[in-house]
Design a protein around this motif. Structure first.
Motif, PDB file in Angstrom:
ATOM      1  N   UNK A  41       2.984  -1.674  -0.861  1.00 46.57           N
ATOM      2  CA  UNK A  41       4.240  -1.959  -0.182  1.00 46.57           C
ATOM      3  C   UNK A  41       4.199  -1.519   1.273  1.00 46.57           C
ATOM      4  N   UNK A  42       4.839  -2.287   2.120  1.00 47.06           N
ATOM      5  CA  UNK A  42       4.910  -1.925   3.547  1.00 47.06           C
ATOM      6  C   UNK A  42       6.193  -1.162   3.849  1.00 47.06           C
ATOM      7  N   UNK A  59      -9.880   4.057   4.246  1.00 52.84           N
ATOM      8  CA  UNK A  59      -9.791   2.913   3.348  1.00 52.84           C
ATOM      9  C   UNK A  59      -8.477   2.980   2.584  1.00 52.84           C
ATOM     10  N   UNK A  60      -7.773   1.875   2.578  1.00 53.12           N
ATOM     11  CA  UNK A  60      -6.492   1.767   1.892  1.00 53.12           C
ATOM     12  C   UNK A  60      -6.558   0.536   0.997  1.00 53.12           C
ATOM     13  N   UNK A  61      -6.487   0.785  -0.317  1.00 48.62           N
ATOM     14  CA  UNK A  61      -6.573  -0.279  -1.305  1.00 48.62           C
ATOM     15  C   UNK A  61      -5.186  -0.528  -1.878  1.00 48.62           C
ATOM     16  N   UNK A  62      -4.622  -1.681  -1.568  1.00 47.65           N
ATOM     17  CA  UNK A  62      -3.291  -2.034  -2.037  1.00 47.65           C
ATOM     18  C   UNK A  62      -3.379  -3.013  -3.192  1.00 47.65           C
ATOM     19  N   UNK A  63      -2.534  -2.801  -4.197  1.00 48.26           N
ATOM     20  CA  UNK A  63      -2.494  -3.671  -5.370  1.00 48.26           C
ATOM     21  C   UNK A  63      -1.044  -4.054  -5.591  1.00 48.26           C
ATOM     22  N   UNK A  69       4.688 -10.113  -3.115  1.00 46.12           N
ATOM     23  CA  UNK A  69       4.119 -10.753  -1.921  1.00 46.12           C
ATOM     24  C   UNK A  69       5.080 -11.839  -1.453  1.00 46.12           C
ATOM     25  N   UNK A  70       5.623 -12.601  -2.413  1.00 50.85           N
ATOM     26  CA  UNK A  70       6.533 -13.707  -2.097  1.00 50.85           C
ATOM     27  C   UNK A  70       7.797 -13.245  -1.379  1.00 50.85           C
ATOM     28  N   UNK A  75       1.917  -4.935   2.271  1.00 46.18           N
ATOM     29  CA  UNK A  75       1.372  -4.335   3.496  1.00 46.18           C
ATOM     30  C   UNK A  75       0.110  -5.110   3.879  1.00 46.18           C
ATOM     31  N   UNK A  76       0.168  -5.804   4.973  1.00 45.83           N
ATOM     32  CA  UNK A  76      -0.948  -6.660   5.390  1.00 45.83           C
ATOM     33  C   UNK A  76      -2.064  -5.886   6.100  1.00 45.83           C
TER      34      UNK A  76
END
Length: 190
Positions: A41-42, A59-63, A69-70, A75-76
């Motif tokens: 999340x952003x 390193x940041x791994x977002x799931x 996303x829609x 978080x881009x």
């Protein structure tokens, strides 16, 4: 321990202590050269934590599920952004990727993730450190309830003892690093 999965709120909370504590945790993770696995999340504490880590080159791994996303909360800036179908898929992948877990202040989703990891550890599916980052006493009432559940005979003290609790990120990460897995027999034999 290289990758820490952090569960936290998509809101920042009403007290500045939550934001400040989030930044302190990020700084300590950066200092220890740890990577972040999170819900991508952003917004809220999630976004604050990720931004700190990204700005430091970690390193940041977002799931994140496609549904989130829609509605544009992904978080881009993640090093790696994995889009999954469901919240269940997200939780399992976050559990797989992390070498340890920290639950910070958050809502129902954070509580669900916390209890899922407690359950996976309890049943021996995983054996990884789980910590409550108790900023501003956020988890005090939950800890009271866990003591109550233990006293009532529904939770073994040894299971509660596996939970690392601190309001200090240095102590929290030190204790996670020193964690030694233990399988605790939870079943009552009659």
């Amino acid at each position: 321990m290289k990758k820490i999965t952090v569960y936290c709120g998509s809101n920042t909370g009403k007290d500045i202590a939550y934001k400040e504590g989030t930044i302190q945790l990020a700084q300590e993770m950066i200092k220890r050269d740890l990577d972040l696995v999170f819900g991508a999340g952003r917004v809220g504490l999630m976004g604050i934590l990720a931004d700190e880590m990204i700005h430091a080159g970690k390193n940041v791994f977002g799931i994140i599920p496609q549904k989130l996303v829609d509605i544009e909360v992904a978080h881009q800036g993640c090093t790696e952004l994995t889009i999954v179908e469901t919240m269940r898929d997200r939780k399992w992948l976050m559990a797989e990727k992390g070498d340890g877990f920290i639950a910070m202040a958050g809502g129902i989703g954070t509580l669900e993730e916390l209890f899922e990891i407690m359950t996976l550890n309890q049943l021996g599916y995983i054996q990884k450190p789980l910590a409550l980052y108790n900023i501003h006493g956020y988890y005090d009432k939950l800890l009271d309830f866990l003591r109550h559940a233990t006293k009532a005979g529904f939770l073994h003290q040894a299971q509660v003892d596996l939970l690392i609790v601190s309001d200090d990120p240095v102590e929290l990460l030190d204790r996670m690093k020193a964690f030694e897995p233990r399988y605790i027999e939870k079943w009552e034999v009659k």
